[in-house]
Scaffold this motif. Structure first.
Motif, mmCIF file in Angstrom:
data_model
loop_
_atom_site.group_PDB
_atom_site.id
_atom_site.type_symbol
_atom_site.label_atom_id
_atom_site.label_comp_id
_atom_site.label_asym_id
_atom_site.label_seq_id
_atom_site.Cartn_x
_atom_site.Cartn_y
_atom_site.Cartn_z
ATOM 1 N N LEU A 1 0.826 -1.204 0.000
ATOM 2 C CA LEU A 1 0.000 0.000 0.000
ATOM 3 C C LEU A 1 0.864 1.260 0.000
ATOM 4 C CD1 LEU A 1 -2.696 -1.126 2.600
ATOM 5 C CD2 LEU A 1 -3.079 -0.731 0.159
ATOM 6 N N GLU A 2 1.900 1.260 0.818
ATOM 7 C CA GLU A 2 2.768 2.438 0.892
ATOM 8 C C GLU A 2 3.524 2.633 -0.420
ATOM 9 O OE1 GLU A 2 3.547 2.368 5.726
ATOM 10 O OE2 GLU A 2 4.979 1.409 4.367
ATOM 11 N N ALA A 3 3.923 1.544 -1.050
ATOM 12 C CA ALA A 3 4.609 1.651 -2.337
ATOM 13 C C ALA A 3 3.691 2.226 -3.408
ATOM 14 C CB ALA A 3 5.127 0.278 -2.770
ATOM 15 N N ALA A 4 2.374 2.029 -3.238
ATOM 16 C CA ALA A 4 1.396 2.577 -4.187
ATOM 17 C C ALA A 4 1.050 4.026 -3.876
ATOM 18 C CB ALA A 4 0.126 1.731 -4.170
ATOM 19 N N GLY A 5 1.662 4.596 -2.833
ATOM 20 C CA GLY A 5 1.458 6.003 -2.523
ATOM 21 C C GLY A 5 0.437 6.289 -1.445
ATOM 22 N N ALA A 6 -0.096 5.248 -0.813
ATOM 23 C CA ALA A 6 -1.098 5.448 0.234
ATOM 24 C C ALA A 6 -0.439 5.898 1.534
ATOM 25 C CB ALA A 6 -1.883 4.168 0.466
ATOM 26 N N GLU A 7 -1.168 6.689 2.311
ATOM 27 C CA GLU A 7 -0.762 7.026 3.673
ATOM 28 C C GLU A 7 -1.523 6.082 4.605
ATOM 29 O OE1 GLU A 7 -1.197 10.580 7.013
ATOM 30 O OE2 GLU A 7 -1.618 11.025 4.905
ATOM 31 N N VAL A 8 -0.849 5.052 5.070
ATOM 32 C CA VAL A 8 -1.505 4.034 5.893
ATOM 33 C C VAL A 8 -1.624 4.570 7.321
ATOM 34 C CG1 VAL A 8 -1.442 1.654 6.723
ATOM 35 C CG2 VAL A 8 -0.593 2.196 4.433
ATOM 36 N N VAL A 9 -2.837 4.949 7.706
ATOM 37 C CA VAL A 9 -3.066 5.529 9.031
ATOM 38 C C VAL A 9 -3.328 4.465 10.086
ATOM 39 C CG1 VAL A 9 -3.900 7.709 8.085
ATOM 40 C CG2 VAL A 9 -5.534 5.854 8.529
ATOM 41 N N GLY A 10 -3.515 3.243 9.646
ATOM 42 C CA GLY A 10 -3.720 2.143 10.581
ATOM 43 C C GLY A 10 -3.876 0.837 9.836
ATOM 44 N N ILE A 11 -3.479 -0.237 10.494
ATOM 45 C CA ILE A 11 -3.667 -1.564 9.901
ATOM 46 C C ILE A 11 -4.119 -2.515 10.997
ATOM 47 C CG2 ILE A 11 -1.220 -2.146 10.168
ATOM 48 C CD1 ILE A 11 -1.549 -3.863 7.558
ATOM 49 N N MET A 12 -5.091 -3.334 10.685
ATOM 50 C CA MET A 12 -5.642 -4.293 11.645
ATOM 51 C C MET A 12 -5.368 -5.697 11.118
ATOM 52 S SD MET A 12 -9.484 -4.287 13.204
ATOM 53 C CE MET A 12 -9.962 -5.441 14.508
ATOM 54 N N PRO A 13 -4.354 -6.362 11.675
ATOM 55 C CA PRO A 13 -4.037 -7.714 11.203
ATOM 56 C C PRO A 13 -4.904 -8.766 11.887
ATOM 57 C CG PRO A 13 -2.413 -7.034 12.816
ATOM 58 C CD PRO A 13 -3.379 -5.879 12.665
ATOM 59 N N PHE A 14 -5.273 -9.772 11.145
ATOM 60 C CA PHE A 14 -5.988 -10.931 11.659
ATOM 61 C C PHE A 14 -5.156 -12.163 11.358
ATOM 62 C CE2 PHE A 14 -9.284 -7.782 11.066
ATOM 63 C CZ PHE A 14 -10.157 -7.999 12.119
ATOM 64 N N PRO A 15 -5.437 -13.286 12.015
ATOM 65 C CA PRO A 15 -4.708 -14.519 11.696
ATOM 66 C C PRO A 15 -4.899 -14.905 10.231
ATOM 67 C CG PRO A 15 -5.922 -14.770 13.751
ATOM 68 C CD PRO A 15 -6.373 -13.468 13.148
ATOM 69 N N ASP A 16 -3.928 -15.604 9.694
ATOM 70 C CA ASP A 16 -3.992 -16.054 8.307
ATOM 71 C C ASP A 16 -5.261 -16.870 8.068
ATOM 72 O OD1 ASP A 16 -3.159 -16.300 5.719
ATOM 73 O OD2 ASP A 16 -1.574 -17.766 6.119
ATOM 74 N N HIS A 17 -5.927 -16.623 6.952
ATOM 75 C CA HIS A 17 -7.167 -17.319 6.549
ATOM 76 C C HIS A 17 -8.343 -16.994 7.485
ATOM 77 C CE1 HIS A 17 -4.717 -19.802 3.849
ATOM 78 N NE2 HIS A 17 -3.925 -20.006 4.879
ATOM 79 N N HIS A 18 -8.301 -15.845 8.131
ATOM 80 C CA HIS A 18 -9.346 -15.511 9.112
ATOM 81 C C HIS A 18 -10.714 -15.404 8.458
ATOM 82 C CE1 HIS A 18 -11.040 -13.853 12.775
ATOM 83 N NE2 HIS A 18 -11.533 -12.848 12.080
ATOM 84 N N LEU A 19 -11.706 -16.033 9.072
ATOM 85 C CA LEU A 19 -13.094 -15.938 8.624
ATOM 86 C C LEU A 19 -13.792 -14.848 9.434
ATOM 87 C CD1 LEU A 19 -13.889 -19.768 8.430
ATOM 88 C CD2 LEU A 19 -13.221 -18.242 6.564
ATOM 89 N N TYR A 20 -14.213 -13.797 8.775
ATOM 90 C CA TYR A 20 -14.729 -12.620 9.471
ATOM 91 C C TYR A 20 -16.161 -12.826 9.958
ATOM 92 C CZ TYR A 20 -10.602 -10.302 7.628
ATOM 93 O OH TYR A 20 -9.307 -9.965 7.346
ATOM 94 N N ASP A 21 -16.460 -12.167 11.102
ATOM 95 C CA ASP A 21 -17.824 -12.175 11.618
ATOM 96 C C ASP A 21 -18.283 -10.741 11.852
ATOM 97 O OD1 ASP A 21 -16.681 -11.317 14.045
ATOM 98 O OD2 ASP A 21 -16.639 -13.337 14.876
ATOM 99 N N LYS A 22 -19.481 -10.583 12.353
ATOM 100 C CA LYS A 22 -20.060 -9.250 12.535
ATOM 101 C C LYS A 22 -19.251 -8.406 13.518
ATOM 102 C CE LYS A 22 -24.746 -10.824 11.478
ATOM 103 N NZ LYS A 22 -26.127 -11.036 12.004
ATOM 104 N N ASP A 23 -18.714 -9.030 14.559
ATOM 105 C CA ASP A 23 -17.912 -8.286 15.531
ATOM 106 C C ASP A 23 -16.637 -7.752 14.897
ATOM 107 O OD1 ASP A 23 -19.767 -8.767 17.523
ATOM 108 O OD2 ASP A 23 -18.725 -10.539 18.300
ATOM 109 N N ASP A 24 -16.032 -8.533 14.038
ATOM 110 C CA ASP A 24 -14.827 -8.070 13.331
ATOM 111 C C ASP A 24 -15.145 -6.842 12.487
ATOM 112 O OD1 ASP A 24 -13.227 -10.203 14.275
ATOM 113 O OD2 ASP A 24 -13.942 -11.499 12.650
#
Length: 364
Positions: free
Chosen positions: A282-305
Motif C-alpha cells: 500500500l505504501e509503495a502505491a502512494g497510500a498514507e496508511v493511518v492504521g492496519i488491523m491484522p488478523f490470523p492467516d485465513h481468518h473468517l470474518y464475523d459481525k464483531d470483526d
C-alpha cells in the motif's frame, strides 16, 4: 476486543523472535519455546522418516507433480507463486493442469471436492476455502480440487480430469505424495527470521531443506534493500549452490471499485501470513496508511470483526483489504463503508520466467 485474540498471540510470538525486544515475560516465553523445539522437530523428523522408509507409504502418479512450499511459518508468496506456476504449466507447457489444495479452514469434510474445471467454479468459497477459490478464479485454464489427503486427490485428478500436471499449494512438507519438482518460496524481506526452528523461530525445518528445491523464489525482492538481498542470496547459495534463484514481485491491478490510493489516508485490514507485506504494498502505491488491523492467516470474518474495523477506520478516506480477505468476508463486506479491494498479480522478468519454464520442462 475478543478475549482470545489469535492475532495478539501471534504478535507476541513474533516479538519473542525479535532480539531487540526485552521483558521478563518475553524471556520466560523464549525459554519455554526452546524446550518445545525438540518435541516439534522430533515429531516432524519421525513423520518424514516413516514415509522415507518404504515406497508403500508414498504415492506416485503418472503426471508431472510440482509443489510450492516454504521452510518458514507465515506468508512467503506461496499462493501468488502457485498462480504463476499454474499459468506456466497450462499455457507455456500446454499441460492439462490440476491444482491440489487442502482447503485450509474451509467447511469441506470430503476426501475429494472438485472446485473448478477450467475456470467454471462449482462450489461456494465457504466450502472450499479462500486459497482454492482464488486459484480457481485466477487460473482459467486449470482445474482446482480440494481434499484432506492430496495423494487421493492426485489420483482422482489424473483419472477423472486427465491431468498431466499436478500443482500442490503448500506441499513441501507433504511426504505422502512423491513430487518431481519442489519450488521453495522465501520472503525477501523476512528471510529466515531469527534462524531458529519452530516454535522458537519461524523455521519448519532446518535450512538444509533448501537442497530439495529445483528452484528457489525470492518473493517481493523489490522492497528489500540491496544488503538484505545480497545477504539472503549468499545464505541460500552457501547451502544450495546449484539451485537457481528467481525473483517474483507484485504488480497491482486496478482497485475495486475504481479508485486511486496515491495520497489517500488508508486504513487496512488483512488476514495474511505476513501483514507487513500488505502494508508495504500500500505504501509503495502512494497510500498514507493511518492504521492496519491484522488478523490470523485465513481468518473468517464475523459481525464483531466488521464492527471493530469500522470503528478503528474512522477518519480514513479508504478502507482497503486483499482479494483473499474479500473471499473471507463473504456478504459482510457490504457493511463496511468506503471498502476497496486491492488485487495483485505476480510480476517476473522474462529471464526468470524462462528459468522456471526450463526447470519444469526438464522434469517432464
Amino acid at each position: 476486543m475478543k478475549l482470545f485474540d489469535a492475532a495478539q498471540y501471534e504478535k507476541f510470538w513474533k516479538r519473542t523472535q525479535d532480539p531487540g525486544a526485552r521483558g521478563f515475560w518475553l524471556q520466560i516465553a523464549r525459554l519455554g519455546l526452546w524446550t518445545l523445539v525438540p518435541l516439534y522437530q522430533g515429531a516432524s523428523l519421525l513423520k518424514r522418516a516413516l514415509f522415507a522408509s518404504s515406497a508403500s507409504f508414498r504415492t506416485r502418479v503418472p503426471a508431472l507433480t510440482v509443489s510450492i512450499g516454504n521452510l518458514t511459518m507465515g506468508g512467503t508468496g506461496k499462493t501468488t507463486t502457485a498462480r504463476l506456476i499454474g499459468e506456466i504449466l497450462a499455457e507455456d507447457l500446454s499441460l492439462e493442469t490440476a491444482v491440489l489444495s487442502r482447503g485450509y479452514r474451509s467447511a469441506n469434510k470430503r476426501w475429494i471436492l472438485p472446485v473448478s474445471r477450467k475456470g467454471e467454479i462449482e462450489v461456494d468459497s465457504r466450502l472450499c476455502g479462500d486459497e482454492a477459490t482464488l486459484l480457481a478464479r485466477w487460473l482459467q485454464a486449470c482445474s482446482v480440487v480440494v481434499g484432506r489427503r492430496r495423494a487421493i486427490t492426485a489420483r482422482w485428478a489424473v483419472e477423472n480430469l486427465n491431468a498431466k500436471a499436478l500443482l500442490l499449494d503448500d506441499g513441501l512438507q507433504y511426504w505422502r505424495l512423491e513430487r518431481d519438482v519442489d519450488i521453495i518460496c522465501v520472503g525477501a524481506v523476512e528471510g529466515f527470521g531469527n534462524g531458529s526452528l519452530f516454535p522458537r523461530g519461524p523455521l519448519r525445518e532446518p535450512l538444509s531443506g533448501l537442497n530439495r528445491a529445483k528452484c528457489i523464489v525470492l518473493y517481493q525482492s523489490e522492497v528489500a534493500s540491496k544488503e538484505q538481498l545480497l545477504e539472503l542470496e549468499e545464505t541460500i547459495s552457501s547451502i544450495a549452490p546449484n539451485v537457481p534463484i528467481v525473483h517474483i514481485n507484485l504488480e497491482l491491478a486496478p482497485l475495486r471499485p475504481s479508485g486511486d490510493l496515491k495520497g489517500k489516508k488508508v486504513f487496512a485490514f488483512c488476514g495474511l501470513g505476513s501483514p507487513a507485506s500488505f502494508q508495504r504494498t500500500l505504501e509503495a502505491a502512494g497510500a498514507e496508511v493511518v492504521g492496519i488491523m491484522p488478523f490470523p492467516d485465513h481468518h473468517l470474518y464475523d459481525k464483531d470483526d466488521v464492527k471493530e474495523i469500522s470503528e478503528r477506520a474512522m477518519g480514513a478516506e479508504m478502507v482497503v483489504t486483499t482479494e483473499k480477505d474479500e473471499v473471507n468476508l463473504n456478504d459482510l463486506g457490504d457493511r463496511l463503508a468506503n471498502l476497496y479491494v486491492l488485487p495483485i498479480k505476480p510480476a517476473i522478468s522474462d529471464g526468470d520466467r524462462q528459468t522456471l519454464v526450463d526447470v519444469l520442462r526438464a522434469a517432464l
